[in-house]
Design an enzyme around this catalytic site. Structure first.
Site, PDB file in Angstrom:
ATOM      1  CG  ASP A  64      -0.432   0.193   2.519  1.00 46.46           C
ATOM      2  OD1 ASP A  64       0.771  -0.104   2.714  1.00 46.46           O
ATOM      3  OD2 ASP A  64      -1.159   0.647   3.419  1.00 46.46           O
ATOM      4  CE1 TYR A  66       7.735   3.876   0.936  1.00 40.06           C
ATOM      5  CE2 TYR A  66       7.476   5.132  -1.091  1.00 40.06           C
ATOM      6  CZ  TYR A  66       8.142   4.174  -0.354  1.00 40.06           C
ATOM      7  OH  TYR A  66       9.218   3.527  -0.898  1.00 40.06           O
ATOM      8  CG  PHE A  77       8.997  -0.082  -3.829  1.00 40.22           C
ATOM      9  CD1 PHE A  77       9.350  -0.413  -2.528  1.00 40.22           C
ATOM     10  CD2 PHE A  77       8.397  -1.046  -4.618  1.00 40.22           C
ATOM     11  CE1 PHE A  77       9.107  -1.685  -2.026  1.00 40.22           C
ATOM     12  CE2 PHE A  77       8.148  -2.322  -4.133  1.00 40.22           C
ATOM     13  CZ  PHE A  77       8.502  -2.641  -2.829  1.00 40.22           C
ATOM     14  CG  HIS A 186       9.148  -6.158   1.195  1.00 42.42           C
ATOM     15  ND1 HIS A 186       9.685  -4.971   1.652  1.00 42.42           N
ATOM     16  CD2 HIS A 186       8.043  -5.822   0.483  1.00 42.42           C
ATOM     17  CE1 HIS A 186       8.930  -3.974   1.247  1.00 42.42           C
ATOM     18  NE2 HIS A 186       7.929  -4.444   0.533  1.00 42.42           N
TER      19      HIS A 186
END
Length: 225
Positions: A64, A66, A77, A186
């Site tokens: 989801d 920031y 990202f 991740h």
């Protein structure tokens, strides 16, 4: 909320007519009216606006947006040019340096990637300020699954980068033999050393694209002066 444009509208526009999307739209509209929500509403569909379906070469799947001020702008990202680079993106840059020799830039603005055919998609497209995953389970997942399915249906070579378990749960949807599915831990500080560092996804993606006669990605993000 901004509307979808370009060829995505034909591919997934049917979702807008479904009951779940009516509920999702109502929820998101109320959230923007009553709370601080990211990204700005005009940026919700930026990933699709910047990367038309017929230009997708690579799909990077995030979770989801920031949730701090000024960060999210609709690409997983990525942050605005004047925002401190978040920890996960710092680790992505470290892996790019180790894998391809890219210089680590002074910003986290990844629009250059989107403009080269990298669909930078979060599975949830909005979030309440300072409350990660606060818009999970409201319908975005069904909508972004339709986007993933539209990419899976493309009859040409495409690379998927699935980082972390939430992204990897989408792997069962990806059954196109022309596509390459890459999985790793991740890039967050909690897990990057458990299989993200050293994954070499960026060189693998470029090798796959070149082998199929497709222009590789220039992964180098330039410094902002």
């Amino acid at each position: 909320m901004a509307m979808l444009q370009n060829d995505w509208l034909e591919a997934v526009g049917g979702e807008f007519k479904k009951p779940y999307y009516a509920e999702l739209y109502k929820f998101v509209k109320e959230e923007y009216s009553n709370e601080i929500v990211y990204p700005p509403s005009d940026d919700i569909f930026n990933a699709m606006h910047l990367t038309p379906l017929n230009e997708v070469k690579v799909l990077i799947l995030g979770q989801d947006p920031y949730h701090n001020q000024g960060q999210a702008h609709g690409l997983c990202f990525s942050v605005q040019p004047d925002v401190v680079v978040p920890p996960s993106l710092k680790n992505i840059y470290k892996e790019l340096q180790a894998d391809l020799g890219c210089e680590i830039p002074n910003n986290g603005y990844l629009v250059k990637w989107a403009q080269q055919g990298i669909l930078m998609l979060n599975t949830v497209l909005t979030v309440r300020a300072h409350k990660p995953l606060s818009h999970q389970g409201k319908g975005w997942e069904q909508f972004t699954d339709a986007i993933i399915e539209a990419v899976n249906a493309q009859d040409r070579p495409i690379v998927y980068m699935l980082w972390g378990k939430p992204a990897q749960r989408k792997a069962s949807m990806l059954n196109n033999p022309k596509h390459l599915v890459l999985k790793a831990a991740h890039p967050s500080p909690l897990s990057a050393s458990h299989g993200f560092f050293g994954c070499k996804h960026f060189s693998q993606a470029n090798q796959f694209l070149e082998e199929n006669g497709i222009q590789p990605i220039d992964w180098q993000i330039e410094n902002v002066l």
